[in-house]
Design an enzyme around this catalytic site. Structure first.
Site, PDB file in Angstrom:
ATOM      1  N   CYS A   1       1.381   9.308  83.759  1.00 11.24           N
ATOM      2  CA  CYS A   1       2.451  10.382  83.587  1.00 11.24           C
ATOM      3  C   CYS A   1       1.825  11.631  83.272  1.00 11.24           C
ATOM      4  O   CYS A   1       0.628  11.641  83.300  1.00 11.24           O
ATOM      5  CB  CYS A   1       3.518   9.653  82.995  1.00 11.24           C
ATOM      6  SG  CYS A   1       3.321   9.197  81.121  1.00 11.24           S
TER       7      CYS A   1
ATOM      8  N   ASN B   1       1.670  10.593  78.700  1.00 14.56           N
ATOM      9  CA  ASN B   1       1.039   9.420  78.299  1.00 14.56           C
ATOM     10  C   ASN B   1       1.758   8.914  76.876  1.00 14.56           C
ATOM     11  O   ASN B   1       0.871   8.137  76.320  1.00 14.56           O
ATOM     12  CB  ASN B   1      -0.444   9.207  78.093  1.00 14.56           C
ATOM     13  CG  ASN B   1      -0.817   7.779  78.243  1.00 14.56           C
ATOM     14  OD1 ASN B   1      -2.169   7.655  77.437  1.00 14.56           O
ATOM     15  ND2 ASN B   1      -0.259   6.913  78.527  1.00 14.56           N
TER      16      ASN B   1
ATOM     17  N   CYS C   1       5.501   8.460  77.047  1.00 18.72           N
ATOM     18  CA  CYS C   1       6.722   7.981  77.233  1.00 18.72           C
ATOM     19  C   CYS C   1       6.550   7.053  78.437  1.00 18.72           C
ATOM     20  O   CYS C   1       6.820   5.933  78.278  1.00 18.72           O
ATOM     21  CB  CYS C   1       8.024   9.117  77.520  1.00 18.72           C
ATOM     22  SG  CYS C   1       8.132  10.478  76.290  1.00 18.72           S
ATOM     23  N   ARG C   2       6.719   7.728  79.674  1.00 17.02           N
ATOM     24  CA  ARG C   2       6.806   6.696  80.877  1.00 17.02           C
ATOM     25  C   ARG C   2       5.683   5.839  81.127  1.00 17.02           C
ATOM     26  O   ARG C   2       5.887   4.672  81.363  1.00 17.02           O
ATOM     27  CB  ARG C   2       7.136   7.602  82.193  1.00 17.02           C
ATOM     28  CG  ARG C   2       8.313   8.236  82.073  1.00 17.02           C
ATOM     29  CD  ARG C   2       8.543   9.500  82.941  1.00 17.02           C
ATOM     30  NE  ARG C   2       7.401  10.541  82.740  1.00 17.02           N
ATOM     31  CZ  ARG C   2       7.324  11.439  83.545  1.00 17.02           C
ATOM     32  NH1 ARG C   2       7.874  11.713  84.890  1.00 17.02           N
ATOM     33  NH2 ARG C   2       6.421  12.271  83.148  1.00 17.02           N
ATOM     34  N   SER C   3       4.405   6.378  80.987  1.00 14.56           N
ATOM     35  CA  SER C   3       3.377   5.257  81.452  1.00 14.56           C
ATOM     36  C   SER C   3       2.887   4.331  80.406  1.00 14.56           C
ATOM     37  O   SER C   3       2.484   3.223  80.974  1.00 14.56           O
ATOM     38  CB  SER C   3       2.020   6.271  81.963  1.00 14.56           C
ATOM     39  OG  SER C   3       1.480   7.086  81.020  1.00 14.56           O
TER      40      SER C   3
ATOM     41  N   ASP D   1      11.547  12.181  83.860  1.00 13.61           N
ATOM     42  CA  ASP D   1      10.723  12.752  82.594  1.00 13.61           C
ATOM     43  C   ASP D   1      11.913  12.571  81.357  1.00 13.61           C
ATOM     44  O   ASP D   1      12.895  13.319  81.633  1.00 13.61           O
ATOM     45  CB  ASP D   1       9.981  13.890  82.728  1.00 13.61           C
ATOM     46  CG  ASP D   1       9.503  14.372  81.521  1.00 13.61           C
ATOM     47  OD1 ASP D   1       9.439  13.577  80.503  1.00 13.61           O
ATOM     48  OD2 ASP D   1       8.669  15.274  81.509  1.00 13.61           O
TER      49      ASP D   1
HETATM   50  P1  4NP Z   1       5.693  11.283  79.547  1.00 16.20           P
HETATM   51  O1  4NP Z   1       6.611  12.537  78.770  1.00 16.20           O
HETATM   52  O2  4NP Z   1       5.076  12.123  80.623  1.00 16.20           O
HETATM   53  O3  4NP Z   1       6.370  10.443  80.177  1.00 16.20           O
HETATM   54  O4  4NP Z   1       4.655  10.916  78.576  1.00 16.20           O
HETATM   55  C1  4NP Z   1       6.448  13.660  78.440  1.00 16.20           C
HETATM   56  C2  4NP Z   1       5.739  13.685  77.316  1.00 16.20           C
HETATM   57  C3  4NP Z   1       5.466  14.977  76.863  1.00 16.20           C
HETATM   58  C4  4NP Z   1       5.779  16.192  77.466  1.00 16.20           C
HETATM   59  C5  4NP Z   1       6.334  15.960  78.628  1.00 16.20           C
HETATM   60  C6  4NP Z   1       6.793  14.826  79.286  1.00 16.20           C
HETATM   61  N1  4NP Z   1       5.479  17.236  76.825  1.00 16.20           N
HETATM   62  O5  4NP Z   1       5.734  18.488  77.624  1.00 16.20           O
HETATM   63  O6  4NP Z   1       4.880  17.429  75.644  1.00 16.20           O
END
Ligand code: 4NP
Length: 153
Positions: A3, A6, A8-10, A119
């Site tokens: 993602c 790294n 939340c989703r992945s 997201d």
């Molecule tokens: P992820 O979520 O891609 O699922 O880990 C996010 C975590 C942080 C951010 C965006 C999405 N950020 O903008 O910091």
């Protein structure tokens, strides 16, 4: 599992998919890892909202630490799953021509109407539950698909 951050989703997909692998008695045969295309959160634990939502379904994300995808990952892993289209695009840009076919959208292997894991970072609690719902669905069918393809069952 890849993602953006790294956190939340992945990481959720890594742990849920590893659980599906164990359910099919394939631990030790299928290795699972996750990474982010971005560098902002390197070294951090998963987002506390992801950890809490996962914990309620008996998944433990607490030992994971965020890292960034590196070219070596595209060489080492047989399959690379992107959580959304931007991640897919970024991975395809990074991959060599003979690595392109390893890369796909994770939810293309599931049965939901979604093709991206939304997201959840700026969403409410429901966003984190949706991530788990989508990832559980895709993981269960994906492990059977891989096992069938490689005659692991
Ligand atoms: P992820 O979520 O891609 O699922 O880990 C996010 C975590 C942080 C951010 C965006 C999405 N950020 O903008 O910091």
């Amino acid at each position: 599992m890849v993602c953006l951050g790294n956190i939340c989703r992945s990481p959720t997909a890594e742990v849920v998919f590893r659980h599906s692998v164990a359910s099919e008695n394939l631990s030790g045969i299928i290795e699972v890892d996750s990474a982010g295309t971005g560098s902002w959160h390197i070294g951090e634990s998963p987002d506390h909202r992801s950890m809490r939502a996962a914990q309620k379904r008996d998944y433990d994300l607490s030992s994971l630490r965020a890292r960034q995808v590196k070219p070596e990952d595209l060489k080492r892993f047989d399959y690379i799953f992107a959580m959304d289209r931007q991640n897919l695009h970024d991975l395809l840009e990074m991959a060599l021509p003979d690595q392109q076919e390893k890369i796909s959208l994770f939810l293309h292997h599931g049965s939901s109407d979604y093709d991206e894991v939304p997201d959840p970072y700026y969403s409410g609690k429901d966003g984190f539950e949706l991530v788990l719902d989508l990832v559980e669905d895709a993981s269960a069918s994906l492990v059977r698909k891989i096992a069938g393809k490689h005659n692991l069952v």
